[in-house]
Design a protein around this motif. Structure first.
Motif, mmCIF file in Angstrom:
data_model
loop_
_atom_site.group_PDB
_atom_site.id
_atom_site.type_symbol
_atom_site.label_atom_id
_atom_site.label_comp_id
_atom_site.label_asym_id
_atom_site.label_seq_id
_atom_site.Cartn_x
_atom_site.Cartn_y
_atom_site.Cartn_z
ATOM 1 N N TRP A 192 32.602 43.623 34.569
ATOM 2 C CA TRP A 192 33.087 42.498 34.022
ATOM 3 C C TRP A 192 33.498 42.611 32.417
ATOM 4 C CZ3 TRP A 192 34.717 38.957 37.790
ATOM 5 C CH2 TRP A 192 34.140 39.241 39.005
ATOM 6 N N SER A 193 34.565 42.006 32.078
ATOM 7 C CA SER A 193 34.753 41.941 30.546
ATOM 8 C C SER A 193 35.341 40.758 30.216
ATOM 9 C CB SER A 193 35.810 43.130 30.154
ATOM 10 O OG SER A 193 37.156 42.717 30.745
ATOM 11 N N LYS A 194 35.063 40.071 29.130
ATOM 12 C CA LYS A 194 35.520 38.873 28.428
ATOM 13 C C LYS A 194 36.958 38.828 27.839
ATOM 14 C CE LYS A 194 30.895 37.209 27.571
ATOM 15 N NZ LYS A 194 29.833 36.988 26.403
ATOM 16 N N GLU A 197 37.808 41.902 25.166
ATOM 17 C CA GLU A 197 37.186 42.876 25.201
ATOM 18 C C GLU A 197 38.058 44.023 25.907
ATOM 19 O OE1 GLU A 197 32.526 41.218 25.556
ATOM 20 O OE2 GLU A 197 33.741 41.933 27.431
ATOM 21 N N HIS A 199 39.305 46.704 28.717
ATOM 22 C CA HIS A 199 39.401 47.012 29.905
ATOM 23 C C HIS A 199 38.128 47.479 30.591
ATOM 24 C CE1 HIS A 199 40.727 47.739 34.245
ATOM 25 N NE2 HIS A 199 41.816 46.987 33.588
ATOM 26 N N PRO A 200 37.720 46.837 31.681
ATOM 27 C CA PRO A 200 36.386 47.344 32.461
ATOM 28 C C PRO A 200 36.536 48.852 32.934
ATOM 29 C CG PRO A 200 37.223 45.094 33.507
ATOM 30 C CD PRO A 200 38.185 45.559 32.440
#
Length: 331
Positions: A192-194, A197, A199-200
């Motif tokens: 998961w990324s905020k 941020e 890319h996963p």
């Protein structure tokens, strides 16, 4: 591929060529020819000769126009840059005045969907810089879960490597994973990324690209090869784009620029004489204007060193990490 007449400007290109300091009559190796940015800048100095190397056949083919315009001063060779000493010997050169390297995937390769380097562009899961050997899809299909986790952790520095490897193995039981988007979607369910941020899938794609192309092994070997072919006073200039590459370059240059370990138990004659003098105590990085014009430049670091008259040091053993040959054999 750049349109005819378009001048590709490599990241930190001006700084790299200034550090290389080409001179009339000098012979230089552009170890990662790409779109020819370094070669073109070196050839702007009258009387220089350049040996350009690229393992990507399309990059070599795109450089033929520059070969024609160079008046015989540019020679292009399709090969791995780890073979640069043998390539120079094949051109009748025992020693050269400079070697420049731009390590990692090129913008041209990232922007071509059918090369499979980018998860942002739908395409086959290929990732090969050359045109031989296993693709990333082959690795995904053949590697054990443990090997996948190690590859993703070591080469991508991905904290969720085990979860990503587990998800890949589960998904491939249902259907082969053959496209960039299919793999990116699998990873996005685990990492998961905020907002804001990366890319996963960024770290896993980086890891697979490095592994498929054996990039870090190639870099180790290329640095040692450059040490063997550079004349005293010849310069080695390397631009890298992530911490793994930069660490290898930094350690190589620092190690080669100081005398051996200084143990009181060893006679002085056994201490290695420095084969390089550092030209960059700290890495050169892009300024705000270059980063604004090319966001991919933000992680670039340039390091440079000048060859002394000392003999080359013994080549370092390659680190113990997963190898393409072993993983594909299932060993």
């Amino acid at each position: 591929m750049n349109p005819a007449g378009t001048r590709h400007v490599p990241v930190l290109g001006r700084e790299a060529v200034e550090m290389l300091s080409p001179r009339d009559g000098g012979v230089y190796v552009d170890a990662t020819f790409g779109a020819g940015g370094y070669s073109r800048a070196i050839l702007d100095t009258a009387g220089t000769r350049v040996i350009g190397i690229d393992r990507d056949r399309s990059a070599v083919a795109a450089g033929f126009d520059l070969v024609d315009r160079s008046g015989g001063r540019l020679t292009l060779v399709e090969d791995r840059f780890s073979n640069l000493a043998e390539i120079c010997a094949g051109q009748g050169l025992d020693a050269v005045d400079g070697v420049v390297m731009d390590v990692g995937v090129s913008s041209m390769q990232l922007d071509e969907a059918d090369r499979g380097f980018s998860f942002r562009l739908g395409g086959p899961l290929d990732m090969r810089m050359g045109h031989d050997g296993p693709t990333a899809a082959d690795v995904i299909a053949a590697a054990s879960e443990a090997d996948l986790a190690n590859i993703i952790y070591i080469f991508g520095e991905e904290r969720h490597s085990r979860g990503v490897a587990r998800a890949i193995v589960a998904a491939r039981k249902e259907a082969p994973i053959t496209t960039t988007r299919a793999l990116a979607d699998i990873i996005a369910k685990v990492v998961w990324s905020k907002p804001g941020e990366i890319h996963p899938a960024t770290r896993t794609f980086q890891a697979l690209r490095i592994f498929v192309n054996e990039e870090l092994d190639e870099l180790y070997l290329a640095l040692s090869a450059a040490e063997r072919v550079l004349k005293p006073g010849g310069r080695l200039v390397v631009v890298s784009f992530h911490s793994l590459e930069d660490r290898i370059v930094k350690n190589f240059m620092v190690e080669r620029s100081k005398a051996g370990g200084g143990s009181r138990h060893l006679p002085e004659v056994s201490q290695a004489v420095p084969s390089f003098t550092l030209l960059t105590k700290r890495p050169v990085t892009p300024d705000d204007a270059e980063i604004s014009a090319n966001p991919r430049a933000r992680s670039a670091k340039l390091r440079a060193a000048e060859r002394t008259a000392a003999p080359p040091h013994a080549a370092n053993a390659l680190p113990e990490w997963p190898t393409l040959a072993r993983v594909m054999k299932g060993g």
